[in-house]
Design a protein around this motif. Structure first.
Motif, PDB file in Angstrom:
ATOM      1  N   ARG A   3      47.883  20.176 -44.306  1.00 27.68           N
ATOM      2  CA  ARG A   3      47.363  19.401 -43.180  1.00 27.68           C
ATOM      3  C   ARG A   3      46.960  18.006 -43.647  1.00 27.68           C
ATOM      4  N   MET A   4      46.363  17.925 -44.852  1.00 31.00           N
ATOM      5  CA  MET A   4      45.940  16.631 -45.365  1.00 31.00           C
ATOM      6  C   MET A   4      47.148  15.717 -45.569  1.00 31.00           C
ATOM      7  N   ARG A   5      48.255  16.280 -46.118  1.00 38.47           N
ATOM      8  CA  ARG A   5      49.429  15.440 -46.346  1.00 38.47           C
ATOM      9  C   ARG A   5      50.076  15.049 -45.022  1.00 38.47           C
ATOM     10  N   ALA A   6      50.088  15.952 -44.049  1.00 34.92           N
ATOM     11  CA  ALA A   6      50.656  15.621 -42.743  1.00 34.92           C
ATOM     12  C   ALA A   6      49.893  14.466 -42.108  1.00 34.92           C
ATOM     13  N   ASP A   7      48.563  14.516 -42.193  1.00 35.81           N
ATOM     14  CA  ASP A   7      47.751  13.415 -41.660  1.00 35.81           C
ATOM     15  C   ASP A   7      48.064  12.112 -42.380  1.00 35.81           C
ATOM     16  N   ARG A   8      48.241  12.193 -43.697  1.00 36.62           N
ATOM     17  CA  ARG A   8      48.527  10.979 -44.471  1.00 36.62           C
ATOM     18  C   ARG A   8      49.891  10.406 -44.113  1.00 36.62           C
ATOM     19  N   LEU A   9      50.899  11.280 -43.898  1.00 36.22           N
ATOM     20  CA  LEU A   9      52.229  10.802 -43.522  1.00 36.22           C
ATOM     21  C   LEU A   9      52.195  10.108 -42.160  1.00 36.22           C
ATOM     22  N   LEU A  10      51.408  10.678 -41.227  1.00 32.49           N
ATOM     23  CA  LEU A  10      51.293  10.038 -39.921  1.00 32.49           C
ATOM     24  C   LEU A  10      50.610   8.688 -40.044  1.00 32.49           C
ATOM     25  N   THR A  11      49.561   8.617 -40.877  1.00 31.87           N
ATOM     26  CA  THR A  11      48.878   7.339 -41.080  1.00 31.87           C
ATOM     27  C   THR A  11      49.817   6.321 -41.713  1.00 31.87           C
ATOM     28  N   LEU A  12      50.631   6.741 -42.672  1.00 37.19           N
ATOM     29  CA  LEU A  12      51.605   5.850 -43.293  1.00 37.19           C
ATOM     30  C   LEU A  12      52.590   5.329 -42.258  1.00 37.19           C
ATOM     31  N   LEU A  13      53.080   6.218 -41.405  1.00 35.54           N
ATOM     32  CA  LEU A  13      54.011   5.817 -40.357  1.00 35.54           C
ATOM     33  C   LEU A  13      53.378   4.798 -39.412  1.00 35.54           C
ATOM     34  N   LEU A  14      52.129   5.056 -39.013  1.00 34.67           N
ATOM     35  CA  LEU A  14      51.452   4.140 -38.093  1.00 34.67           C
ATOM     36  C   LEU A  14      51.168   2.791 -38.746  1.00 34.67           C
ATOM     37  N   LEU A  15      50.847   2.795 -40.038  1.00 35.98           N
ATOM     38  CA  LEU A  15      50.647   1.524 -40.745  1.00 35.98           C
ATOM     39  C   LEU A  15      51.911   0.674 -40.711  1.00 35.98           C
ATOM     40  N   LEU A  16      53.053   1.291 -40.983  1.00 38.71           N
ATOM     41  CA  LEU A  16      54.315   0.538 -40.971  1.00 38.71           C
ATOM     42  C   LEU A  16      54.661   0.081 -39.557  1.00 38.71           C
ATOM     43  N   GLN A  17      54.358   0.904 -38.567  1.00 39.72           N
ATOM     44  CA  GLN A  17      54.658   0.528 -37.187  1.00 39.72           C
ATOM     45  C   GLN A  17      53.775  -0.617 -36.719  1.00 39.72           C
ATOM     46  N   ALA A  24      54.205  -1.134 -51.660  1.00 36.45           N
ATOM     47  CA  ALA A  24      53.651   0.139 -52.122  1.00 36.45           C
ATOM     48  C   ALA A  24      52.186   0.004 -52.536  1.00 36.45           C
ATOM     49  N   PRO A  25      51.786  -1.055 -53.277  1.00 33.72           N
ATOM     50  CA  PRO A  25      50.356  -1.197 -53.609  1.00 33.72           C
ATOM     51  C   PRO A  25      49.471  -1.365 -52.376  1.00 33.72           C
ATOM     52  N   GLN A  26      49.959  -2.099 -51.354  1.00 29.91           N
ATOM     53  CA  GLN A  26      49.164  -2.260 -50.132  1.00 29.91           C
ATOM     54  C   GLN A  26      48.956  -0.910 -49.443  1.00 29.91           C
ATOM     55  N   LEU A  27      50.035  -0.125 -49.355  1.00 32.35           N
ATOM     56  CA  LEU A  27      49.916   1.191 -48.728  1.00 32.35           C
ATOM     57  C   LEU A  27      49.020   2.114 -49.543  1.00 32.35           C
ATOM     58  N   ALA A  28      49.139   2.033 -50.858  1.00 28.71           N
ATOM     59  CA  ALA A  28      48.301   2.873 -51.716  1.00 28.71           C
ATOM     60  C   ALA A  28      46.825   2.564 -51.502  1.00 28.71           C
ATOM     61  N   ALA A  29      46.502   1.269 -51.354  1.00 33.94           N
ATOM     62  CA  ALA A  29      45.109   0.883 -51.131  1.00 33.94           C
ATOM     63  C   ALA A  29      44.613   1.386 -49.784  1.00 33.94           C
ATOM     64  N   GLU A  30      45.436   1.297 -48.748  1.00 30.84           N
ATOM     65  CA  GLU A  30      45.029   1.756 -47.415  1.00 30.84           C
ATOM     66  C   GLU A  30      44.843   3.273 -47.383  1.00 30.84           C
ATOM     67  N   LEU A  31      45.740   3.995 -48.057  1.00 30.62           N
ATOM     68  CA  LEU A  31      45.713   5.458 -48.008  1.00 30.62           C
ATOM     69  C   LEU A  31      44.835   6.074 -49.086  1.00 30.62           C
ATOM     70  N   GLU A  32      44.369   5.216 -50.033  1.00 33.40           N
ATOM     71  CA  GLU A  32      43.537   5.674 -51.137  1.00 33.40           C
ATOM     72  C   GLU A  32      44.255   6.732 -51.974  1.00 33.40           C
ATOM     73  N   VAL A  33      45.517   6.430 -52.295  1.00 38.70           N
ATOM     74  CA  VAL A  33      46.317   7.291 -53.159  1.00 38.70           C
ATOM     75  C   VAL A  33      46.997   6.411 -54.204  1.00 38.70           C
ATOM     76  N   SER A  34      47.753   7.020 -55.105  1.00 34.07           N
ATOM     77  CA  SER A  34      48.479   6.263 -56.119  1.00 34.07           C
ATOM     78  C   SER A  34      49.768   5.696 -55.543  1.00 34.07           C
ATOM     79  N   VAL A  35      50.323   4.690 -56.223  1.00 37.01           N
ATOM     80  CA  VAL A  35      51.604   4.107 -55.809  1.00 37.01           C
ATOM     81  C   VAL A  35      52.701   5.167 -55.871  1.00 37.01           C
ATOM     82  N   ARG A  36      52.628   6.029 -56.892  1.00 39.59           N
ATOM     83  CA  ARG A  36      53.631   7.092 -57.019  1.00 39.59           C
ATOM     84  C   ARG A  36      53.605   8.004 -55.799  1.00 39.59           C
ATOM     85  N   THR A  37      52.381   8.306 -55.303  1.00 36.94           N
ATOM     86  CA  THR A  37      52.270   9.149 -54.103  1.00 36.94           C
ATOM     87  C   THR A  37      52.866   8.453 -52.892  1.00 36.94           C
TER      88      THR A  37
END
Length: 337
Positions: A3-17, A24-37
């Motif tokens: 569920r946590m990853r599903a929420d993060r994927l939706l947030t990533l999608l909404l950020l790009l939209q 990748a570093p900007q998204l990592a900072a917004e999502l509070e995850v690593s660039v690799r993630t």
């Protein structure tokens, strides 16, 4: 975890939209995850059919194919509730709603027509509300999140509270939270009376598991307005008459807020040197003495007589103390080495 990853994927999608191309570093900072993630999540979006484009180079990043928009923007109950704090990201974080609020704002942006979404982004970029006063650290509020949950879920709390007369243990029924000047207050039922507690003074907070019914018709905003009015009236029971220099006129509203500004509005005409007389509501004589000394040489207390004497005595003590320094510099006083 899923569920946590599903929420993060939706947030990533909404950020790009909502924001267009992002690195990748900007998204990592917004999502509070690593660039690799981020790279793994972008790959997962692509595998699920979301048209994400990867652009290489210094100006590169990730973006959605032109014209693609998701409609998966339904707000959860927690996200909808958090929107009332949309202008207060700091307090929202203190309440444990920071990530929820960010997600809610993204969903609202995604659901808005293009023009309104752009206007909302510009408002957020250009206006910010900072609740705490200047030059004062925020109260430590270790139990704020637990208190907020009890307010939301209507749960009785068993508490240990530090009053100036000593600690007290009490069961309370939380009705609401108020943020005033950077300080959190809990409004709660205790011993069949509605009381106000400063959240930072709770030493222990424990849910009893018991649910309670809120009093019918209780209005938090109305209660706070009336309580604040009564408190101010009780505290400011005297009036000081002051002479203020031109600089003192500037200092008065800075030191005394709205009460100082109102006093200036009713001031008499300035004399030949620019000094004016004002009447200022003040607290007890001891408190008013300390408050008025902050105006320094830019003010003279004319009355009441007791307050004038108290300020004069305080000034005399200070003058004597510093006179000793003038006669005997600190490193040459008798008895010092």
């Amino acid at each position: 975890m899923g569920r946590m990853r599903a929420d993060r994927l939706l947030t990533l999608l909404l950020l790009l939209q909502n924001r267009g191309r992002m690195t990748a570093p900007q998204l990592a900072a917004e999502l509070e995850v690593s660039v690799r993630t981020v790279y793994r999540d972008v790959e997962a979006l692509g595998a699920s059919g979301v048209p994400v484009r990867t652009e290489r180079g210094p100006q590169g990043g990730f973006r959605l194919v032109e014209g693609y928009r998701t409609r998966l923007t339904g707000l959860t109950d927690a996200e909808a509730g958090s929107l009332v704090l949309a202008g207060l990201p700091g307090p929202a974080g203190e309440l444990g709603l920071g990530a929820v609020l960010a997600s809610a704002q993204l969903k609202v942006e995604a659901a808005l027509p293009g023009g309104l979404a752009e206007q909302a982004r510009r408002v957020r970029e250009r206006f910010h509300l900072d609740a705490p006063a200047w030059f004062r650290d925020a109260d430590p509020v270790a139990h704020l999140a637990a208190v907020a949950r009890a307010v939301w879920d209507r749960r009785v709390l068993r508490t240990r509270y530090a009053r100036w007369r000593g600690e007290v243990r009490r069961e309370v029924r939380p009705l609401g939270l108020v943020l005033k000047g950077g300080i959190w207050y809990l409004i709660a039922l205790a011993d069949d009376a509605v009381r106000t507690y400063r959240v930072s003074r709770f030493q222990e907070v424990e849910e009893t598991g018991e649910e309670f019914l809120r009093p019918a018709g209780f209005d938090l905003a109305a209660y706070w307005t009336e309580t604040s009015r009564r408190l101010e009236a009780a505290l400011r029971q005297d009036t000081a008459r002051l002479r203020l220099s031109p600089r003192g006129r500037k200092l008065l509203p800075m030191q005394f807020g709205a009460a100082g500004a109102r006093a200036l509005d009713r001031a008499g005409p300035p004399d030949a040197d620019g000094w004016v007389e004002v009447e200022l509501p003040v607290e007890s004589e001891a408190v008013a003495t300390g408050d008025l000394l902050r105006l320094g040489v830019e003010a003279e207390v004319l009355g009441p007589p007791g307050l004038r004497r108290a300020v004069a005595e305080a000034v005399t003590v200070l003058a004597d103390r510093y006179e000793q320094d003038r006669k005997f510099p600190r490193n040459s006083r008798p008895g010092t080495c």
